[in-house]
Motif scaffolding. Sequence first.
Motif, PDB file in Angstrom:
ATOM      1  N   SER A  76      60.427  13.205  66.442  1.00 30.79           N
ATOM      2  CA  SER A  76      61.370  12.112  66.274  1.00 30.79           C
ATOM      3  C   SER A  76      62.794  12.664  66.268  1.00 30.79           C
ATOM      4  CB  SER A  76      61.088  11.396  64.953  1.00 30.79           C
ATOM      5  OG  SER A  76      61.424  12.259  63.881  1.00 30.79           O
ATOM      6  N   PRO A  77      63.761  11.805  66.571  1.00 31.09           N
ATOM      7  CA  PRO A  77      65.155  12.275  66.520  1.00 31.09           C
ATOM      8  C   PRO A  77      65.531  12.792  65.138  1.00 31.09           C
ATOM      9  CG  PRO A  77      65.023  10.139  67.613  1.00 31.09           C
ATOM     10  CD  PRO A  77      63.668  10.440  67.068  1.00 31.09           C
ATOM     11  N   GLU A  78      64.992  12.149  64.082  1.00 36.40           N
ATOM     12  CA  GLU A  78      65.309  12.602  62.729  1.00 36.40           C
ATOM     13  C   GLU A  78      64.753  14.004  62.482  1.00 36.40           C
ATOM     14  OE1 GLU A  78      63.855   9.586  63.293  1.00 36.40           O
ATOM     15  OE2 GLU A  78      65.482   8.221  62.824  1.00 36.40           O
ATOM     16  N   ALA A  79      63.520  14.240  62.952  1.00 42.76           N
ATOM     17  CA  ALA A  79      62.906  15.560  62.761  1.00 42.76           C
ATOM     18  C   ALA A  79      63.673  16.616  63.550  1.00 42.76           C
ATOM     19  CB  ALA A  79      61.447  15.534  63.187  1.00 42.76           C
ATOM     20  N   GLU A  80      64.125  16.242  64.739  1.00 47.15           N
ATOM     21  CA  GLU A  80      64.898  17.194  65.538  1.00 47.15           C
ATOM     22  C   GLU A  80      66.223  17.527  64.851  1.00 47.15           C
ATOM     23  OE1 GLU A  80      65.234  15.446  69.417  1.00 47.15           O
ATOM     24  OE2 GLU A  80      63.181  15.967  69.949  1.00 47.15           O
ATOM     25  N   VAL A  81      66.843  16.513  64.236  1.00 45.79           N
ATOM     26  CA  VAL A  81      68.097  16.736  63.512  1.00 45.79           C
ATOM     27  C   VAL A  81      67.851  17.655  62.318  1.00 45.79           C
ATOM     28  CG1 VAL A  81      69.847  15.623  62.054  1.00 45.79           C
ATOM     29  CG2 VAL A  81      69.227  14.608  64.250  1.00 45.79           C
ATOM     30  N   VAL A  82      66.769  17.381  61.581  1.00 44.51           N
ATOM     31  CA  VAL A  82      66.441  18.210  60.418  1.00 44.51           C
ATOM     32  C   VAL A  82      66.190  19.645  60.862  1.00 44.51           C
ATOM     33  CG1 VAL A  82      64.694  18.626  58.634  1.00 44.51           C
ATOM     34  CG2 VAL A  82      65.571  16.314  59.005  1.00 44.51           C
ATOM     35  N   GLN A  83      65.446  19.792  61.961  1.00 48.06           N
ATOM     36  CA  GLN A  83      65.151  21.142  62.447  1.00 48.06           C
ATOM     37  C   GLN A  83      66.431  21.832  62.904  1.00 48.06           C
ATOM     38  OE1 GLN A  83      62.137  21.306  65.466  1.00 48.06           O
ATOM     39  NE2 GLN A  83      61.877  23.498  65.249  1.00 48.06           N
ATOM     40  N   ALA A  84      67.319  21.117  63.593  1.00 53.89           N
ATOM     41  CA  ALA A  84      68.581  21.705  64.044  1.00 53.89           C
ATOM     42  C   ALA A  84      69.438  22.109  62.840  1.00 53.89           C
ATOM     43  CB  ALA A  84      69.340  20.721  64.931  1.00 53.89           C
ATOM     44  N   GLU A  85      69.448  21.259  61.815  1.00 51.83           N
ATOM     45  CA  GLU A  85      70.203  21.592  60.611  1.00 51.83           C
ATOM     46  C   GLU A  85      69.616  22.814  59.917  1.00 51.83           C
ATOM     47  OE1 GLU A  85      70.105  17.943  58.390  1.00 51.83           O
ATOM     48  OE2 GLU A  85      71.834  17.110  59.444  1.00 51.83           O
ATOM     49  N   ALA A  86      68.297  22.916  59.930  1.00 53.00           N
ATOM     50  CA  ALA A  86      67.641  24.072  59.309  1.00 53.00           C
ATOM     51  C   ALA A  86      68.019  25.351  60.036  1.00 53.00           C
ATOM     52  CB  ALA A  86      66.122  23.891  59.320  1.00 53.00           C
ATOM     53  N   VAL A  87      68.015  25.293  61.365  1.00 52.75           N
ATOM     54  CA  VAL A  87      68.387  26.476  62.150  1.00 52.75           C
ATOM     55  C   VAL A  87      69.843  26.831  61.874  1.00 52.75           C
ATOM     56  CG1 VAL A  87      68.783  27.307  64.503  1.00 52.75           C
ATOM     57  CG2 VAL A  87      66.663  26.111  63.948  1.00 52.75           C
ATOM     58  N   GLU A  88      70.695  25.821  61.830  1.00 54.89           N
ATOM     59  CA  GLU A  88      72.115  26.052  61.564  1.00 54.89           C
ATOM     60  C   GLU A  88      72.322  26.663  60.175  1.00 54.89           C
ATOM     61  OE1 GLU A  88      76.209  23.459  61.112  1.00 54.89           O
ATOM     62  OE2 GLU A  88      74.642  22.693  62.417  1.00 54.89           O
ATOM     63  N   ALA A  89      71.571  26.157  59.195  1.00 59.73           N
ATOM     64  CA  ALA A  89      71.692  26.682  57.832  1.00 59.73           C
ATOM     65  C   ALA A  89      71.260  28.144  57.774  1.00 59.73           C
ATOM     66  CB  ALA A  89      70.853  25.841  56.865  1.00 59.73           C
ATOM     67  N   VAL A  90      70.178  28.475  58.483  1.00 61.09           N
ATOM     68  CA  VAL A  90      69.715  29.867  58.509  1.00 61.09           C
ATOM     69  C   VAL A  90      70.774  30.761  59.149  1.00 61.09           C
ATOM     70  CG1 VAL A  90      68.036  31.444  59.555  1.00 61.09           C
ATOM     71  CG2 VAL A  90      67.253  29.350  58.461  1.00 61.09           C
ATOM     72  N   GLU A  91      71.354  30.290  60.242  1.00 64.35           N
ATOM     73  CA  GLU A  91      72.389  31.077  60.922  1.00 64.35           C
ATOM     74  C   GLU A  91      73.603  31.266  60.017  1.00 64.35           C
ATOM     75  OE1 GLU A  91      73.012  28.898  64.537  1.00 64.35           O
ATOM     76  OE2 GLU A  91      71.248  29.778  65.505  1.00 64.35           O
ATOM     77  N   MET A  92      73.991  30.198  59.301  1.00 65.25           N
ATOM     78  CA  MET A  92      75.136  30.309  58.398  1.00 65.25           C
ATOM     79  C   MET A  92      74.826  31.277  57.262  1.00 65.25           C
ATOM     80  SD  MET A  92      76.523  26.386  58.238  1.00 65.25           S
ATOM     81  CE  MET A  92      77.718  26.765  56.985  1.00 65.25           C
ATOM     82  N   ASP A  93      73.597  31.175  56.719  1.00 65.79           N
ATOM     83  CA  ASP A  93      73.196  32.096  55.658  1.00 65.79           C
ATOM     84  C   ASP A  93      73.242  33.537  56.148  1.00 65.79           C
ATOM     85  OD1 ASP A  93      72.810  30.044  53.882  1.00 65.79           O
ATOM     86  OD2 ASP A  93      70.618  30.011  54.066  1.00 65.79           O
ATOM     87  N   GLN A  94      72.766  33.750  57.367  1.00 69.13           N
ATOM     88  CA  GLN A  94      72.777  35.099  57.930  1.00 69.13           C
ATOM     89  C   GLN A  94      74.206  35.604  58.072  1.00 69.13           C
ATOM     90  OE1 GLN A  94      70.562  34.574  61.555  1.00 69.13           O
ATOM     91  NE2 GLN A  94      68.612  35.018  60.579  1.00 69.13           N
ATOM     92  N   GLN A  95      75.095  34.738  58.530  1.00 70.08           N
ATOM     93  CA  GLN A  95      76.483  35.135  58.722  1.00 70.08           C
ATOM     94  C   GLN A  95      77.123  35.479  57.372  1.00 70.08           C
ATOM     95  OE1 GLN A  95      78.935  32.219  60.656  1.00 70.08           O
ATOM     96  NE2 GLN A  95      80.729  33.518  60.677  1.00 70.08           N
ATOM     97  N   VAL A  96      76.878  34.657  56.369  1.00 70.29           N
ATOM     98  CA  VAL A  96      77.440  34.906  55.043  1.00 70.29           C
ATOM     99  C   VAL A  96      76.894  36.221  54.494  1.00 70.29           C
ATOM    100  CG1 VAL A  96      77.431  34.113  52.643  1.00 70.29           C
ATOM    101  CG2 VAL A  96      77.920  32.502  54.484  1.00 70.29           C
ATOM    102  N   MET A  97      75.596  36.428  54.652  1.00 73.80           N
ATOM    103  CA  MET A  97      74.986  37.663  54.151  1.00 73.80           C
ATOM    104  C   MET A  97      75.545  38.884  54.872  1.00 73.80           C
ATOM    105  SD  MET A  97      71.019  36.648  53.623  1.00 73.80           S
ATOM    106  CE  MET A  97      70.522  35.354  52.529  1.00 73.80           C
ATOM    107  N   GLU A  98      75.753  38.759  56.176  1.00 76.80           N
ATOM    108  CA  GLU A  98      76.317  39.875  56.940  1.00 76.80           C
ATOM    109  C   GLU A  98      77.746  40.171  56.478  1.00 76.80           C
ATOM    110  OE1 GLU A  98      75.910  38.698  61.016  1.00 76.80           O
ATOM    111  OE2 GLU A  98      73.745  39.048  61.019  1.00 76.80           O
TER     112      GLU A  98
END
Length: 137
Positions: A80-102
Amino acid sequence: MKVAELRAELSGRGADTKGTKPVLLARLKEIVAMEQLAAAEAAQAEQAEQEMMQQEAEPEPVEEVQPQEEPEPEPSPSPSPEAEVVQAEAVEAVEMDQQVMEEEEEEEEEEEKEEEEAHQEEEQVEEVRKRESLLSL
């Protein structure tokens, strides 16, 4: 994040807290990614369940019973579009976390480098003092 913070996060998730900072960081990133993926899948499953409940609630038209061939298998539901949005947000959050940790890791490395330079400078000053002391004898 500092090693103590990484260990606290891992401990709170019931994960192994042993290892070096890079090992702990990788372990936490993997756990966060899995948590976010699970959340996206749960949202998708919830939407599929709601859609199924709506279909069940709609009255089916009464048709004459006729012999039929075997029905074609239903296609698997697309995300669903909502699930895709949630998944995209999850990927974005992981990337942001990685950047902050780096960035935090780079800051810590810089601090360690500065401390090492200060220590070396102190050793050099001490060596000069020893030489001056020997020369004054």
